[in-house]
Write an enzyme that holds these catalytic residues in place. Structure first.
Site, PDB file in Angstrom:
ATOM      1  N   HIS B 167       0.825  -1.214   0.000  1.00  0.00           N
ATOM      2  CA  HIS B 167       0.000   0.000   0.000  1.00  0.00           C
ATOM      3  C   HIS B 167       0.860   1.264   0.000  1.00  0.00           C
ATOM      4  O   HIS B 167       0.474   2.272  -0.595  1.00  0.00           O
ATOM      5  CB  HIS B 167      -0.955   0.012   1.196  1.00  0.00           C
ATOM      6  N   ASP B 168       1.994   1.230   0.669  1.00  0.00           N
ATOM      7  CA  ASP B 168       2.916   2.366   0.584  1.00  0.00           C
ATOM      8  C   ASP B 168       3.358   2.573  -0.864  1.00  0.00           C
ATOM      9  O   ASP B 168       3.366   3.695  -1.378  1.00  0.00           O
ATOM     10  CB  ASP B 168       4.162   2.116   1.449  1.00  0.00           C
ATOM     11  N   ILE B 169       3.745   1.490  -1.506  1.00  0.00           N
ATOM     12  CA  ILE B 169       4.206   1.572  -2.886  1.00  0.00           C
ATOM     13  C   ILE B 169       3.061   2.001  -3.810  1.00  0.00           C
ATOM     14  O   ILE B 169       3.247   2.802  -4.735  1.00  0.00           O
ATOM     15  CB  ILE B 169       4.781   0.208  -3.343  1.00  0.00           C
ATOM     16  N   ALA B 172       2.635   5.623  -3.595  1.00  0.00           N
ATOM     17  CA  ALA B 172       3.711   6.267  -4.358  1.00  0.00           C
ATOM     18  C   ALA B 172       3.386   6.261  -5.847  1.00  0.00           C
ATOM     19  O   ALA B 172       3.528   7.279  -6.536  1.00  0.00           O
ATOM     20  CB  ALA B 172       5.034   5.535  -4.118  1.00  0.00           C
TER      21      ALA B 172
END
Lengths: 381, 381
Positions: B167-169, B172
């Protein structure tokens, strides 16, 4: 309101997931996307269920905001239509196996003769170069090659695949950003270019934490269930009716958790649990102890207590719970639209919320060949 | 060669992973990225190991191609420097919890007064709206909320998290594509805008196959190890020294597999295995039978036989095997560079290969405050 990519024309000769997802996003942001499907048959996804009146939901999901033309590229007349389309376009995207586009005479060398400013993006399993370039590209094989499958799974279990087709999606994301970047270059210089995107490279480029640990110290990312590799409790736990996530990663949160959430003050006296590093060392026993308590009540019960005590936490939703969550709905992540033949259908919403150039749902996915005549007429054919 | 984003200036007030990954990619493609770190301390990632001479590999991995300035935004003098920087920029990115940027007086309303054309992108766990907007945003909680964790894992096991911070990626990736799209709009119209990106929305938007099955027919995506939900054998299997993937999903491939790979002609007479749908129904027994044979030889042995017989297949690599694979290296997915203090370091390569505007590694990640004087001088301060 205007859309950011209005005026950009994209010819999409891709199928299945990676390519169509890329062109869907370009269409969401206003590009005029013309999907070229093989005739007969069309996109292979058209033969993947579930269906409504013979139309595939998989196909409809990733092909909204496109017009469709069906062409048999082995016939000269149809190939000429493609060539005429390319002359009007900014971007051409294909996902044939390396070499096939050249055989069909729709490779970059051919198309740039017709349109020197064309941005030509190829998506393939392994890329246009390197020893594996001719292998068929499947998401699952890419997950195996990149190491992502090996780092996903239970601690003492087998590797498992990521629940979504992560490498297909990664290739789509890489294609989107590289096409947009090349388009910026084209707006400034008039120059087109060729872009080579692969499934394997695209998600491998996302393993930055893992690469830092490996390049820095030779550490290998191990499978560890839902658990953090350096903190406990920081993972998923079973409750009476499901699973929840608890992130009580420091001493203060751990104490609050023992006293006010699970009411187990004796854990604070337990030497095995006295520091974060000892808790991490005994994480498996800690999991057993915590789940013995959590299984006495529902997920909802525990989540309220955790929230009240300021302990980072959240549900592990099944997908239907996700789709019915109030927050997900208020974020407009589920859109309803009217399909001219099938009535009200649902699709996923847009992840980026723009103040001035919002993404929008302009049209449903095309039936096979739906815009054949319209597009031929536009080309004056 | 020129780079596509040369001339774009990005002020990066983010930390940890989602924001820095976004600005890294913009920097890879030529943008002038100025990373603003809090003083004292800097990006929290600076305190995450492994380290070389006190510098974090995590930090260095996602902050290449940026210059760095350290500012204490609670001090008027430093805030003025930020304001001066914003006046020179195209893009401002932040990942504070909703409301914090306003308290610091660096929210969109404030910054657009200084620079009406600014593209302002906020990245947060749950977004700027909706009932969960004030919760802290952690990748693991987002994986739980989106349903992705629940659909990942062994068939009879627990949910597991995706091995990378998906989810971070995803946030991004969404930020990259929305900033590029907004920049295209700005190039054409001069207009800036506000963009709201969340961790949860970003990967949820990737669950297109799962949404199609759910909206179309109410099907829930179940955990299924490495296995395909509708074909067998199509999954990972244990060998003597690891795991491999085998995709013999149709009758012809199945027959080749039995006769020429595992040499088990009697399976062709076994009623449980006589059609794809029966094999799928008995996939667990089939897994036991196949692994009994595969465990007698190495992964390499089986992969050669599978390849010779044209059966889709591949390794399930541990991450060190990935990093040492010839194909990965020929695709330049591992780059070496000289760090002025730490000697030769490695980093991940660029997933998109451009013919005209290649991504490149122009500079290593900044030490904390490395470019304070240079940037102040450029601003005439």
């Amino acid at each position: 309101m205007t859309q950011a990519l209005s005026g950009m024309r994209v010819i999409d000769a891709t199928q299945i997931l990676a390519g169509p997802y890329c062109t869907m996003v370009l269409g969401d942001m206003g590009a005029d996307v013309i999907k070229v499907e093989k005739s007969p048959g069309g996109d292979d996804t058209r033969r993947m269920g579930p269906y409504t009146d013979g139309e595939s939901h998989m196909f409809m999901m990733v092909n909204r905001n496109k017009r469709g033309i069906s062409l048999n590229l082995k016939e000269e007349e149809d190939k000429k239509i493609l060539y005429e389309l390319v002359k009007t376009a900014d971007v051409f995207i294909e996902n044939f196996r390396p070499g096939v586009a050249a055989k069909l005479e729709i490779d970059y060398e051919t198309l740039k003769e017709l349109n020197p400013g064309i941005i030509y993006c190829s998506i393939s399993g392994y890329g246009q170069t390197g020893p594996y370039r001719n292998k068929g590209g499947f998401d699952i094989m890419a997950q195996g090659l990149s190491g992502i499958m090996d780092m996903t799974g239970e601690k003492d279990g087998k590797p498992v695949k990521v629940g979504i087709a992560i490498h297909d999606i990664a290739a789509a994301q890489t294609a989107i950003q590289s096409v947009l970047t090349a388009y910026i270059h084209k707006l400034k210089s008039g120059e087109g270019q060729y872009i080579d995107v692969s499934l394997v490279d695209s998600a491998l480029a996302w393993t930055v934490w893992e690469a830092a640990a490996y390049f820095g110290e030779g550490q290998l990312p191990k499978r560890n269930g839902t658990a953090h590799r350096a903190a406990a409790p920081y993972q998923g736990y079973a409750t009476r009716d499901g699973f929840i996530l608890i992130g009580a990663a420091n001493q203060k949160l751990w104490e609050k958790f023992c006293l006010y959430v699970v009411d187990q003050p004796q854990w604070l006296e337990d030497e095995r649990y006295s520091t974060n590093s000892l808790r991490n060392e005994h994480a498996l026993q800690l999991e057993v102890d915590i789940e013995n308590v959590l299984r006495t009540q529902s997920s909802a019960h525990w989540l309220v207590l955790l929230e009240e005590n300021g302990i980072p936490s959240g549900p592990i939703y099944s997908y239907d719970q996700t789709m019915n969550d109030q927050h997900i709905q208020e974020r407009e992540m589920i859109l309803e639209y009217e399909h001219p033949q099938f009535g009200t259908l649902k699709t996923l919403g847009f992840p980026a919320k723009y103040s001035q150039t919002p993404a929008k749902l302009s049209k449903p996915a095309p039936r096979l060949g739906e815009h054949n005549e319209e597009i031929r007429a536009e080309l004056g054919l």
